[in-house]
Design a protein around this motif. Sequence first.
Motif, short mmCIF file in Angstrom:
data_model
loop_
_atom_site.label_atom_id
_atom_site.label_comp_id
_atom_site.label_asym_id
_atom_site.label_seq_id
_atom_site.Cartn_x
_atom_site.Cartn_y
_atom_site.Cartn_z
N GLY A 11 43.12 28.81 27.27
CA GLY A 11 44.37 29.55 27.29
C GLY A 11 44.22 30.81 28.14
N ALA A 12 45.05 31.80 27.87
CA ALA A 12 45.04 33.02 28.67
C ALA A 12 43.74 33.79 28.50
CB ALA A 12 46.22 33.91 28.28
N LEU A 13 43.16 34.18 29.63
CA LEU A 13 41.94 34.99 29.65
C LEU A 13 42.11 36.09 30.69
CD1 LEU A 13 39.35 32.05 29.80
CD2 LEU A 13 39.66 33.58 27.83
N ASN A 14 41.63 37.29 30.38
CA ASN A 14 41.61 38.30 31.43
C ASN A 14 40.40 38.04 32.33
OD1 ASN A 14 39.29 39.58 30.29
ND2 ASN A 14 40.58 40.84 28.96
N GLN A 15 40.26 38.84 33.37
CA GLN A 15 39.21 38.57 34.35
C GLN A 15 37.81 38.66 33.75
OE1 GLN A 15 41.08 41.38 37.23
NE2 GLN A 15 40.68 39.78 38.74
N GLN A 16 37.59 39.64 32.89
CA GLN A 16 36.28 39.78 32.27
C GLN A 16 35.99 38.60 31.35
OE1 GLN A 16 35.82 43.40 30.00
NE2 GLN A 16 33.71 42.98 29.46
N GLU A 17 36.97 38.20 30.55
CA GLU A 17 36.79 37.07 29.64
C GLU A 17 36.57 35.77 30.40
OE1 GLU A 17 39.68 38.69 26.00
OE2 GLU A 17 40.48 37.44 27.61
N SER A 18 37.28 35.60 31.52
CA SER A 18 37.15 34.36 32.28
C SER A 18 35.76 34.23 32.89
CB SER A 18 38.22 34.28 33.37
OG SER A 18 38.02 35.25 34.37
N GLN A 19 35.20 35.34 33.34
CA GLN A 19 33.85 35.29 33.92
C GLN A 19 32.80 34.99 32.86
OE1 GLN A 19 33.11 35.26 37.27
NE2 GLN A 19 35.33 35.02 37.24
N LEU A 20 32.97 35.55 31.69
CA LEU A 20 32.06 35.27 30.58
C LEU A 20 32.16 33.79 30.17
CD1 LEU A 20 30.10 36.36 28.42
CD2 LEU A 20 32.10 36.88 26.99
N THR A 21 33.38 33.29 30.14
CA THR A 21 33.60 31.87 29.79
C THR A 21 33.01 30.95 30.85
OG1 THR A 21 35.63 32.43 28.59
CG2 THR A 21 35.37 30.14 29.30
N LEU A 22 33.23 31.30 32.12
CA LEU A 22 32.72 30.48 33.23
C LEU A 22 31.20 30.35 33.17
CD1 LEU A 22 33.20 28.95 35.87
CD2 LEU A 22 33.10 31.16 37.06
N LYS A 23 30.55 31.41 32.81
CA LYS A 23 29.08 31.40 32.73
C LYS A 23 28.58 30.30 31.81
CE LYS A 23 25.20 34.57 31.85
NZ LYS A 23 24.82 35.94 31.43
N THR A 24 29.29 30.10 30.70
CA THR A 24 28.90 29.04 29.75
C THR A 24 29.38 27.67 30.23
OG1 THR A 24 28.86 30.51 27.83
CG2 THR A 24 29.23 28.18 27.40
N GLU A 40 44.64 26.18 31.66
CA GLU A 40 45.97 26.67 32.05
C GLU A 40 45.81 27.73 33.13
OE1 GLU A 40 48.50 25.83 28.02
OE2 GLU A 40 47.71 27.85 28.25
N PRO A 41 46.85 27.93 33.98
CA PRO A 41 46.71 28.87 35.10
C PRO A 41 46.27 30.27 34.69
CG PRO A 41 48.68 27.55 35.37
CD PRO A 41 48.14 27.22 34.00
N HIS A 42 46.80 30.78 33.56
CA HIS A 42 46.46 32.16 33.17
C HIS A 42 45.08 32.27 32.53
CE1 HIS A 42 48.99 31.38 29.24
NE2 HIS A 42 48.12 30.44 29.50
N SER A 43 44.32 31.17 32.54
CA SER A 43 42.90 31.26 32.16
C SER A 43 42.05 31.81 33.32
CB SER A 43 42.36 29.88 31.77
OG SER A 43 42.25 29.04 32.91
N GLN A 44 42.64 31.89 34.52
CA GLN A 44 41.96 32.32 35.76
C GLN A 44 40.95 31.29 36.25
OE1 GLN A 44 43.73 34.88 36.41
NE2 GLN A 44 44.23 35.49 34.34
#
Length: 523
Positions: A228-241, A253-257
């Motif tokens: 779902g929606a993630l800000n830029q900091q959250e999206s980078q943390l999520t991407l790492k995993t 979704e698009p607003h997940s970045q």
Amino acid sequence: MDTDMNNQVLTQKETCIARALQVLQWLQRNEVKSVVVCPGGRNAPFVEVLSKTSFFQTETFFEERSAAFYALGKAKKEQKPVTLITTSGTAVAETLPAMIEAHYQNIPLVVVSADRPKSYRGSGAPQAIEQSEILKSFCTDCFDLEDDLKLLSTHKINGTTHLNICFDEPLLQSVQDNYSQHFAPEVDESNDKGKISKLDTTKSYQDERRAIKEKLKNFKNKTLIILGALNQQESQLTLKTLKKLNDVFIYAEPHSQLKGCPDISEKLINCDSQTLNMLFAEKLFDSVVRIGGVPVLRFWRDLQNLQDINVLNFSDSPFSGIARIKEPPFAISCIAELLGHSFSSNAQDINKKLKSQVNNTTDKESQLLLKLSELIEEDGHIFLGNSLPIREWDQSAVVKSKQLYTSMRGANGIDGNIAYFAGLCLDDRTNYCIIGDLTTMYDLSSGFLLKHFKEKIDFKIVVINNCGGQIFKKLFDNEMFINCHQTSFRAWADLLQLTYCEVSERDELTKDKLNHQIIELKV
């Protein structure tokens, strides 16, 4: 702060100016920098002080509902509390929709409302209503103060806050030429103390890790991840995993970045809710991990009645997003606990099913949005309005990896979208607000916020005009839901002195059309 001057303020408690100063000093201690004011009679002491100090970044607006959504957008963008100051009476009630949204997005919007004396309550005196608890259901903290403001000396802003302060006349006694000396020098911006603080949970980090591992025991090897929606900091943390996970399918979704992220492109799936329901019905998936805000996807709502599907939530919002799940989400910082879990052992079958599904983007509205998405810059900021726009963009648009996507999905309403977008606007990107026609009509007055900074910010309002609330056609066979109209938004653009163009065919939508500030897509 000058000690003598501070003592002078404290000895003038009977004056409204002195109490307004104490409230503003409290805001300063909580690192509030941005203040939005809707000037009126009763909040005149705040207007007086703010007009004669440069400490706060103060903006004014004539209408409280839009101003509240604008302040909310600024708080979301700045990741710090932002304050709205109103006068008394129904002006306070106008802030309720934004406070509801702030509550469900976990954004610390602070509303300071001026009031008439407590003795006026219940009398029917002009602009004297029972306003002290009008926002209480959606506030972390709620205060009703008259003379004794000692409580503010120690209280910290921890979330949505309503401070109601009573002023009796005379409102402007002991005025000064300048009030800047009452405020301490600016604090270090690198200090995180004033930044948005996520709601604390009762679990320690180690407790959360153990709880996640226990939950994952019920998740076999048929798990879908929904972002779902993630800000830029959250999206980078999520991407790492996510980059480290194998044999995993991700619906972003698009607003997940992360929908256009090349690092996980082979793990991303693009389909509609009907296809997802089919994949779960055929037991190709049997559980969901949600990361981020509550998803827009219709399938997420369907999960309420799909009792046999396990759901694990990771979000810095305190809400599970599904009524049948009572426990709050785990923190996004804990998603590394997913490493080592087997997500899918039937990737071949799932890919075969996905390839057999045709993504229908042949209707005129979808084609216009597809063309628009192709034209928008690689690094554009795109705000997706509620109702059909955010759903159609998810299904039809080309999402580019460096774009920034925002939305307002706390309470999922069409109220205040333009004002919220105005608060989110960035000065280093082109800002696109993509909204429906009824959403635009709902928020016409907020156009004056954009007019105010049209020379400083590059923005485009894209109005998808399909002549009513066409999303209801998908839900009900009843024309009364649609609110049909034949309105053009050209006159609105003229009123705001903004440039305008209308596009009704895909081939008409060219790059030069995006030079206009209001772009009406006529469907």
